[in-house]
Design a protein around this motif. Structure first.
Motif, PDB file in Angstrom:
ATOM      1  N   VAL A 172     -23.678 -35.111   7.613  1.00  0.00           N
ATOM      2  CA  VAL A 172     -24.228 -33.772   7.834  1.00  0.00           C
ATOM      3  C   VAL A 172     -25.724 -33.851   8.088  1.00  0.00           C
ATOM      4  N   ALA A 173     -26.192 -33.097   9.076  1.00  0.00           N
ATOM      5  CA  ALA A 173     -27.617 -32.978   9.356  1.00  0.00           C
ATOM      6  C   ALA A 173     -27.929 -31.515   9.617  1.00  0.00           C
ATOM      7  N   LEU A 174     -28.917 -30.960   8.911  1.00  0.00           N
ATOM      8  CA  LEU A 174     -29.301 -29.564   9.091  1.00  0.00           C
ATOM      9  C   LEU A 174     -30.285 -29.448  10.247  1.00  0.00           C
ATOM     10  N   THR A 175     -30.116 -28.402  11.042  1.00  0.00           N
ATOM     11  CA  THR A 175     -31.092 -28.093  12.086  1.00  0.00           C
ATOM     12  C   THR A 175     -31.990 -26.943  11.669  1.00  0.00           C
ATOM     13  N   THR A 176     -31.485 -26.058  10.823  1.00  0.00           N
ATOM     14  CA  THR A 176     -32.309 -25.002  10.254  1.00  0.00           C
ATOM     15  C   THR A 176     -31.673 -24.513   8.968  1.00  0.00           C
ATOM     16  N   ALA A 177     -32.525 -24.248   7.972  1.00  0.00           N
ATOM     17  CA  ALA A 177     -32.048 -23.732   6.685  1.00  0.00           C
ATOM     18  C   ALA A 177     -33.086 -22.796   6.089  1.00  0.00           C
ATOM     19  N   ALA A 178     -33.745 -22.033   6.960  1.00  0.00           N
ATOM     20  CA  ALA A 178     -34.774 -21.106   6.497  1.00  0.00           C
ATOM     21  C   ALA A 178     -34.183 -20.019   5.610  1.00  0.00           C
ATOM     22  N   ASP A 179     -33.001 -19.559   5.955  1.00  0.00           N
ATOM     23  CA  ASP A 179     -32.293 -18.555   5.167  1.00  0.00           C
ATOM     24  C   ASP A 179     -31.407 -19.279   4.161  1.00  0.00           C
ATOM     25  N   PRO A 180     -31.608 -19.077   2.851  1.00  0.00           N
ATOM     26  CA  PRO A 180     -30.792 -19.803   1.860  1.00  0.00           C
ATOM     27  C   PRO A 180     -29.318 -19.442   1.902  1.00  0.00           C
ATOM     28  N   ASN A 181     -28.975 -18.334   2.569  1.00  0.00           N
ATOM     29  CA  ASN A 181     -27.576 -17.922   2.652  1.00  0.00           C
ATOM     30  C   ASN A 181     -26.938 -18.205   4.004  1.00  0.00           C
ATOM     31  N   ARG A 182     -27.694 -18.775   4.937  1.00  0.00           N
ATOM     32  CA  ARG A 182     -27.157 -19.058   6.271  1.00  0.00           C
ATOM     33  C   ARG A 182     -27.809 -20.325   6.813  1.00  0.00           C
ATOM     34  N   ILE A 183     -27.026 -21.251   7.262  1.00  0.00           N
ATOM     35  CA  ILE A 183     -27.553 -22.529   7.743  1.00  0.00           C
ATOM     36  C   ILE A 183     -26.925 -22.884   9.078  1.00  0.00           C
ATOM     37  N   GLU A 184     -27.670 -23.676   9.841  1.00  0.00           N
ATOM     38  CA  GLU A 184     -27.149 -24.247  11.072  1.00  0.00           C
ATOM     39  C   GLU A 184     -27.299 -25.754  10.993  1.00  0.00           C
ATOM     40  N   GLY A 185     -26.349 -26.454  11.585  1.00  0.00           N
ATOM     41  CA  GLY A 185     -26.435 -27.903  11.520  1.00  0.00           C
ATOM     42  C   GLY A 185     -25.308 -28.575  12.255  1.00  0.00           C
ATOM     43  N   GLU A 186     -25.150 -29.872  11.986  1.00  0.00           N
ATOM     44  CA  GLU A 186     -24.120 -30.681  12.625  1.00  0.00           C
ATOM     45  C   GLU A 186     -23.450 -31.558  11.578  1.00  0.00           C
ATOM     46  N   ILE A 187     -22.179 -31.855  11.818  1.00  0.00           N
ATOM     47  CA  ILE A 187     -21.475 -32.820  10.981  1.00  0.00           C
ATOM     48  C   ILE A 187     -20.773 -33.796  11.900  1.00  0.00           C
ATOM     49  N   ARG A 188     -20.984 -35.077  11.654  1.00  0.00           N
ATOM     50  CA  ARG A 188     -20.403 -36.135  12.488  1.00  0.00           C
ATOM     51  C   ARG A 188     -19.335 -36.868  11.697  1.00  0.00           C
TER      52      ARG A 188
END
Length: 395
Positions: free
Chosen positions: A242-258
């Motif tokens: 897992v790698a996060l691309t954004t986590a500014a909002d503690p209740n909503r995140i964007e990222g990738e999982i390989r």
């Protein structure tokens, strides 16, 4: 040799095949359903395509033992199916068959397109049927037949089923079918970028097609574990791949999982929403993502609950994982392998969580380990071998 229970064409059957027997051999040799044809026996030609839990899959490369409890539909099971009936008439009308050897698999795959494509788009149909090979027709009649059925059904106001379907050229699971930009199939039922939003309606309507329950223990108090679970970046660091691309909002995140199993790799980019109870001892993570290479989609949720152990000095973590998988990867994946993969990922997550809580650094080597495909398959066989040999049942 233990009994294998399957639902074939809405009829429950109990079989005793050898563990190495493929699903194609079971339906042909054990059940005399010879409408399922064997061509390449490598999962390339598509002649053996059947529906497993409603999803087109290659029966020649699927172990029958991996399908226990699944609902399998062969071409014989579509005799009274409305879509299949319309397709058979269209295939005849458009001269879409000659020798007929590929036709059963063609009809199964075409039925999936009729269910899912929003309109009779020739390029989308050619992409969707690209995993089914025909040496006779040149495909023109086949494409016309599928287009005509979709057009007629949409004209009658029958709307497509959201999600699923093939969206790249090439044999399913080959890795060579990744679409170029000009081959992308636009669908009104899916957003252009899944990372753009995660609608509340999509979350409310989510119903998993498979559920996995697993638990583990960590030797730390529940308050410490809850505090770590509240730190999105810390949890992501413990999740393999897992790698996060954004986590500014503690209740909503964007990222990738390989995820990589031997030569098969997928990289899902997506968005997730996090919900936590007031005491921090339970919560829910729900998200969705797309793998651009295979044009596959997944949606899932993780529910967790923390329970004190040993007078609060340790914590039991109960996880319930529900998911759906559609697209190319769903055609070649079996639930048994997916479940085993999920269990291994959870085991590694538990080990990384223990390290993190103990103050150790969880580096890339621990967070991004890949699973060896042979080890994964052997692990699944080891888990099922006692039952196959008539020993103790699987827990």
């Amino acid at each position: 040799m233990s009994t294998l229970a399957l639902t074939i064409n809405r009829r429950t059957v109990d079989l005793r095949p050898e563990p190495r027997t493929s699903l194609a051999d079971v339906v042909r040799d054990h059940l005399d359903l010879t409408g399922t044809h064997l061509g390449c026996e490598h999962g390339v030609c598509g002649a053996c395509t059947v529906l497993i839990d409603g999803v087109p899959a290659r029966s020649c490369i699927t172990f029958a033992a991996a399908c226990e409890g699944a609902a399998v539909t062969t071409i014989e099971g579509l005799d009274d199916d409305e879509i299949a009936t319309e397709l058979r008439a269209a295939f005849t009308r458009e001269h879409a068959l000659q020798c007929g050897y590929c036709t059963p698999g063609m009809l199964v795959s075409a039925r999936d397109l009729v269910l899912r494509l929003p309109e009779a788009d020739e390029q989308a149909i050619r992409i969707g049927m690209s995993g089914n090979l025909c040496r006779c027709t040149g495909y023109v009649g086949i494409v016309r037949a599928v287009m005509s059925v979709i057009a007629v059904r949409r004209g009658r106001g029958i709307q497509p089923v959201v999600g699923g379907g093939r969206t790249t050229l090439g044999p399913a699971g080959s890795g060579h079918g990744a679409a170029k930009d000009d081959l992308h199939v636009a669908s009104s039922s899916a957003p252009a970028s899944i990372t753009a939003s995660l609608p509340a309606a999509a979350i409310a309507d989510f119903t998993p097609t498979a559920t996995i329950e697993q638990a583990f223990e960590v030797q730390h108090p529940p308050a410490d574990v809850a505090a770590l679970f509240a730190d999105v970046a810390a949890v992501a660091a413990c999740l393999p791949g897992v790698a996060l691309t954004t986590a500014a909002d503690p209740n909503r995140i964007e990222g990738e999982i390989r995820v990589q199993v031997g030569p098969i790799a997928a990289q899902f980019a997506g968005v997730a929403r996090i919900e936590r109870a007031a005491d921090g001892l339970s919560g829910r993570i729900i998200g969705a993502g797309n793998d651009r290479r295979s044009r596959s989609s997944t949606q899932g949720e993780i529910r967790y609950r923390l329970t004190p152990l040993g007078e609060g000095r340790a914590t039991r973590v109960d996880l319930t994982i529900g998911y759906t998988l559609t697209g190319l990867l769903a055609q070649v994946g079996r639930s048994g392998l997916v479940r085993d993969l999920a269990r291994r990922l959870v085991d590694q997550f538990a080990a990384n969580l223990e390290r993190k809580l103990s103050g150790e650094t969880v580096g890339p080597a621990q967070a991004a380990q890949h699973l060896n495909g042979l080890a994964l398959l052997l692990g699944l066989i080891r888990a099922r071998l006692p039952r196959w040999l008539g020993g103790t049942s699987r827990r």
